[in-house]
Design a protein around this motif. Sequence first.
Motif, PDB file in Angstrom:
ATOM      1  N   SER A   1       0.808  -1.228   0.000  1.00  0.00           N
ATOM      2  CA  SER A   1       0.000   0.000   0.000  1.00  0.00           C
ATOM      3  C   SER A   1       0.837   1.272   0.000  1.00  0.00           C
TER       4      SER A   1
ATOM      5  N   ILE B   1       2.040   2.222  -2.848  1.00  0.00           N
ATOM      6  CA  ILE B   1       1.249   2.675  -3.994  1.00  0.00           C
ATOM      7  C   ILE B   1      -0.167   2.151  -3.780  1.00  0.00           C
ATOM      8  N   VAL B   2      -1.121   3.048  -3.628  1.00  0.00           N
ATOM      9  CA  VAL B   2      -2.524   2.663  -3.426  1.00  0.00           C
ATOM     10  C   VAL B   2      -3.151   2.444  -4.799  1.00  0.00           C
ATOM     11  N   TRP B   3      -3.501   1.196  -5.094  1.00  0.00           N
ATOM     12  CA  TRP B   3      -3.977   0.854  -6.427  1.00  0.00           C
ATOM     13  C   TRP B   3      -5.262   1.617  -6.758  1.00  0.00           C
ATOM     14  N   SER B   4      -5.251   2.270  -7.917  1.00  0.00           N
ATOM     15  CA  SER B   4      -6.410   3.027  -8.401  1.00  0.00           C
ATOM     16  C   SER B   4      -6.207   3.260  -9.887  1.00  0.00           C
TER      17      SER B   4
ATOM     18  N   ARG C   1      -5.052   5.648 -11.263  1.00  0.00           N
ATOM     19  CA  ARG C   1      -3.793   6.368 -11.508  1.00  0.00           C
ATOM     20  C   ARG C   1      -2.684   5.445 -12.009  1.00  0.00           C
ATOM     21  N   TRP C   2      -2.723   4.193 -11.555  1.00  0.00           N
ATOM     22  CA  TRP C   2      -1.592   3.295 -11.792  1.00  0.00           C
ATOM     23  C   TRP C   2      -1.875   2.214 -12.825  1.00  0.00           C
TER      24      TRP C   2
ATOM     25  N   ALA D   1      -1.182   9.518 -12.879  1.00  0.00           N
ATOM     26  CA  ALA D   1      -0.619   9.700 -11.536  1.00  0.00           C
ATOM     27  C   ALA D   1      -0.026  11.090 -11.363  1.00  0.00           C
TER      28      ALA D   1
ATOM     29  N   GLN E   1      -1.519  10.626  -6.087  1.00  0.00           N
ATOM     30  CA  GLN E   1      -1.954   9.936  -4.877  1.00  0.00           C
ATOM     31  C   GLN E   1      -1.824  10.905  -3.706  1.00  0.00           C
ATOM     32  N   HIS E   2      -2.861  11.014  -2.897  1.00  0.00           N
ATOM     33  CA  HIS E   2      -2.841  12.001  -1.810  1.00  0.00           C
ATOM     34  C   HIS E   2      -3.594  11.472  -0.607  1.00  0.00           C
ATOM     35  N   GLN E   3      -3.309  12.046   0.542  1.00  0.00           N
ATOM     36  CA  GLN E   3      -4.041  11.717   1.756  1.00  0.00           C
ATOM     37  C   GLN E   3      -5.374  12.455   1.759  1.00  0.00           C
TER      38      GLN E   3
END
Length: 434
Positions: free
Chosen positions: A49, A51-54, A56-57, A108, A113-115
């Motif tokens: 995690s 890289i949070v899969w979405s 974007r990737w 990406a 990817q952001h909080q």
Amino acid sequence: MGMLILFIAIILEIALAIYCIVTRKTNKPLRNWVRVAVFVAFVILVLLSVIVWSFRWVMLGALLFILAAIGVAALFRNKADPQEYKHSRVIGKTIGMIFALIVALAPALLFPQHQSPQVTGAYEVATASYTYVDTNRTEEFIGTGKNRFVNVQFWYPKHADGTYPLVVFSHGAYGVKASNTSTYTELASHGYVVCSIDHPYHSLYTVSDDGTRALANSEYMREIKNANTEGVYTTEEVYGLFQKWMKLRTDDMNFVIDTILAESQSDKDPMYRLINPDQIGVFGHSMGGSASVWLSRERDDISAVVNIDAPLFSELVYDNEIHDFVASGEAYTTPLLNIYSDSVWVQLDNNSIYAANKAIDENASDAYTVHFQGAKHLSLTDLSLFAPVIADMLQGGKADIDKYDCIETENDLILTFFDYALKGIGRFTAAGTY
């Protein structure tokens, strides 16, 4: 994360190219092992995690998988490279690979990817989406005679008892209903039912339950652009556009609120039974803020309004003698919170479109004004977190304020204001400038 991965990938490709040039070999086995190792590293980062899969990737993952598969196949064949070594071929392949990586990483880079901003409430938040069809209106943007549909999404307290205030959000000129998701989530976590509206053909993009898609109408977007360009329209023509835009927006909002209130009296969906029909607030960003203030003039059941960075169109009149906008001067009695970025704050004293924004403090019995110093127009939406590059392009540069601090402070102010105006909790106070 996307920029870091691109930087590392470019350095790796250049290093491989330099090694090939120095050794005067194609070094195919080494390249293949590197491709396999990079794909394995990518998978490990996803599993951990980091890289949070979405979405974007997806393109990068597909590219790395294809390269690794080709590399594995070549290693198993273990055949000598038939190609003669050439500097130009090595350099060309390196440039091609770097270009492919940039394309694959584009999602990406544009949507990094952001909080998520902090959620402070006790309730777990659930969501639900619906399409409402207004049988009393025909869609004006298309000539098919179909009824207008309005897409909505709810954020509400999950596993909750009792009833909670309803707050309805309207997006900006060609925004989307998800534009301030962090605000909706924060409110729902504290015991609010939040409904955000996509205004079809004013929204950049919306999809209904049956799959019907609607993009922002080109003529409407042209009107927005020309209204903000000096000399295209007269002031009186711009005033007419305000009336047209606000009618569509407030008709949508009236229809949605009426539909929700009717559904809250039925047993069809338990979510609607969470709504307290005696506690209703509205809020919006930019044009949605204008519509929210306008709607509170039309409905007696709205008890609180938050205007985020918008001119108060409902409080303006067109003066035929001076051919300009002036504040109507009518008393405004609904509790109102105005939140401004620098983009609007600097115009309050010198742009007649904002003539009523200054006057509202004198004409309102319960109004508050907050200014986020260093913020730009889209700093007050989640777009600054979700797609900062796009936000900076649209608003003409990067904001000077910390984007997380801005959003989280804004969310806290809106929550505190609605707590005061809708739930009767304490008194609302604000620093004025943040």
